[in-house]
Design a protein around this motif. Sequence first.
Motif, mmCIF file in Angstrom:
data_model
loop_
_atom_site.group_PDB
_atom_site.id
_atom_site.type_symbol
_atom_site.label_atom_id
_atom_site.label_comp_id
_atom_site.label_asym_id
_atom_site.label_seq_id
_atom_site.Cartn_x
_atom_site.Cartn_y
_atom_site.Cartn_z
ATOM 1 N N TYR A 93 0.836 -1.185 0.000
ATOM 2 C CA TYR A 93 0.000 0.000 0.000
ATOM 3 C C TYR A 93 0.881 1.248 0.000
ATOM 4 O O TYR A 93 1.939 1.258 0.622
ATOM 5 C CB TYR A 93 -0.864 0.070 1.272
ATOM 6 C CG TYR A 93 -1.581 -1.212 1.630
ATOM 7 C CD1 TYR A 93 -0.897 -2.272 2.217
ATOM 8 C CD2 TYR A 93 -2.950 -1.351 1.423
ATOM 9 C CE1 TYR A 93 -1.545 -3.445 2.564
ATOM 10 C CE2 TYR A 93 -3.604 -2.520 1.775
ATOM 11 C CZ TYR A 93 -2.903 -3.564 2.347
ATOM 12 O OH TYR A 93 -3.541 -4.720 2.699
ATOM 13 N N TYR B 87 0.409 5.370 1.063
ATOM 14 C CA TYR B 87 -0.410 6.396 1.680
ATOM 15 C C TYR B 87 0.373 7.712 1.638
ATOM 16 O O TYR B 87 1.592 7.717 1.527
ATOM 17 C CB TYR B 87 -0.723 6.067 3.147
ATOM 18 C CG TYR B 87 -1.583 4.843 3.361
ATOM 19 C CD1 TYR B 87 -1.006 3.579 3.449
ATOM 20 C CD2 TYR B 87 -2.964 4.947 3.489
ATOM 21 C CE1 TYR B 87 -1.790 2.449 3.659
ATOM 22 C CE2 TYR B 87 -3.755 3.821 3.702
ATOM 23 C CZ TYR B 87 -3.156 2.581 3.781
ATOM 24 O OH TYR B 87 -3.933 1.469 3.988
ATOM 25 N N GLN C 41 0.777 11.406 3.795
ATOM 26 C CA GLN C 41 0.466 12.115 5.040
ATOM 27 C C GLN C 41 0.856 13.575 4.884
ATOM 28 O O GLN C 41 2.025 13.903 4.710
ATOM 29 C CB GLN C 41 1.221 11.491 6.221
ATOM 30 C CG GLN C 41 0.847 12.075 7.566
ATOM 31 C CD GLN C 41 1.513 11.345 8.717
ATOM 32 O OE1 GLN C 41 2.551 10.706 8.557
ATOM 33 N NE2 GLN C 41 0.911 11.433 9.903
ATOM 34 N N LEU D 52 -3.881 11.457 6.706
ATOM 35 C CA LEU D 52 -3.380 10.239 6.075
ATOM 36 C C LEU D 52 -4.362 9.775 5.008
ATOM 37 O O LEU D 52 -5.504 9.456 5.300
ATOM 38 C CB LEU D 52 -3.220 9.134 7.114
ATOM 39 C CG LEU D 52 -1.894 9.058 7.829
ATOM 40 C CD1 LEU D 52 -2.038 8.328 9.143
ATOM 41 C CD2 LEU D 52 -0.866 8.350 6.946
ATOM 42 N N PHE E 265 -5.105 7.234 1.584
ATOM 43 C CA PHE E 265 -4.757 6.084 0.768
ATOM 44 C C PHE E 265 -4.480 6.522 -0.663
ATOM 45 O O PHE E 265 -5.190 7.373 -1.219
ATOM 46 C CB PHE E 265 -5.918 5.097 0.788
ATOM 47 C CG PHE E 265 -5.867 4.046 -0.273
ATOM 48 C CD1 PHE E 265 -6.661 4.138 -1.406
ATOM 49 C CD2 PHE E 265 -5.024 2.953 -0.147
ATOM 50 C CE1 PHE E 265 -6.631 3.171 -2.386
ATOM 51 C CE2 PHE E 265 -4.988 1.974 -1.126
ATOM 52 C CZ PHE E 265 -5.787 2.089 -2.247
ATOM 53 N N TYR F 43 -3.059 0.394 -3.933
ATOM 54 C CA TYR F 43 -2.905 -0.899 -3.274
ATOM 55 C C TYR F 43 -2.612 -1.965 -4.312
ATOM 56 O O TYR F 43 -3.293 -2.026 -5.347
ATOM 57 C CB TYR F 43 -4.201 -1.212 -2.525
ATOM 58 C CG TYR F 43 -4.471 -2.652 -2.173
ATOM 59 C CD1 TYR F 43 -5.626 -3.301 -2.639
ATOM 60 C CD2 TYR F 43 -3.606 -3.364 -1.359
ATOM 61 C CE1 TYR F 43 -5.901 -4.617 -2.304
ATOM 62 C CE2 TYR F 43 -3.882 -4.685 -1.018
ATOM 63 C CZ TYR F 43 -5.023 -5.307 -1.485
ATOM 64 O OH TYR F 43 -5.292 -6.616 -1.144
ATOM 65 N N LEU G 105 4.080 7.287 2.756
ATOM 66 C CA LEU G 105 4.261 6.082 3.571
ATOM 67 C C LEU G 105 3.900 4.844 2.766
ATOM 68 O O LEU G 105 2.906 4.826 2.047
ATOM 69 C CB LEU G 105 3.374 6.143 4.811
ATOM 70 C CG LEU G 105 3.721 7.211 5.850
ATOM 71 C CD1 LEU G 105 2.592 7.359 6.854
ATOM 72 C CD2 LEU G 105 5.010 6.851 6.570
ATOM 73 N N PHE H 170 4.084 -0.530 8.485
ATOM 74 C CA PHE H 170 4.459 0.699 7.796
ATOM 75 C C PHE H 170 5.961 0.921 7.798
ATOM 76 O O PHE H 170 6.656 0.609 8.771
ATOM 77 C CB PHE H 170 3.779 1.909 8.447
ATOM 78 C CG PHE H 170 2.334 2.053 8.084
ATOM 79 C CD1 PHE H 170 1.362 1.286 8.701
ATOM 80 C CD2 PHE H 170 1.944 2.950 7.100
ATOM 81 C CE1 PHE H 170 0.023 1.408 8.357
ATOM 82 C CE2 PHE H 170 0.607 3.080 6.743
ATOM 83 C CZ PHE H 170 -0.354 2.311 7.373
#
Lengths: 114, 114
Positions: free
Chosen positions: B33, B35, B37, B43, B45, B48, B91, B105
Amino acid sequence: AQSVTQLGSHVSVSEGALVLLRCNYSSSVPPYLFWYVQYPNQGLQLLLKYTSAATLVKGINGFEAEFKKSETSFHLTKPSAHMSDAAEYFCAVRQIQGAQKLVFGQGTRLTINP
Amino acid sequence: GAGVSQSPSNKVTEKGKDVELRCDPISGHTALYWYRQSLGQGLEFLIYFQGNSAPDKSGLPSDRFSAERTGGSVSTLTIQRTQQEDSAVYLCASSLVVTPGEQFFGPGTRLTVL
């Protein structure tokens, strides 16, 4: 669609006091729920997760959370705060079936006063 | 074993340049995944990957963003013609696809677009 609301972007407690970080979720299907902690300049670390087993979930570092379906809540608690608990905390929701992505709340920064 | 690693840890670029961010997932994790921030958006998405299935790109904010995963392992997130609003921490997380599939993570890549 799923969403998460964390009440209070900043929470400050005294060392030794109760920690309560609030999380409410919205989901049209049964969810999995998570609490993550982020220390400065680090990634996210899982504290605990709810996966439709016991509604009271115990995690690392003395934290626990209770899933309350009637209140759509998953509040995080710790009986006695420690200085090392100072960090940012994120509540997240994920569908049990289908999309695997996590939907995060805005985060709560926890400050511990000596 | 080793956790999720990301490189570089910091990247400063000029507006309009392309950047590539790398993620090495935990060995054996089939799900990956990305992400983002940021201060304003929290945060979010992005994308994926799961095995050989088509990736879920539903979180990519624009067509300037793309990602690939080679050999079911390493992933690269590419941002073309960077804009200042792309500044954020990116991330990466990986998981086993065993429900509920805890996501682990990495430390993130801090991207600054001047």
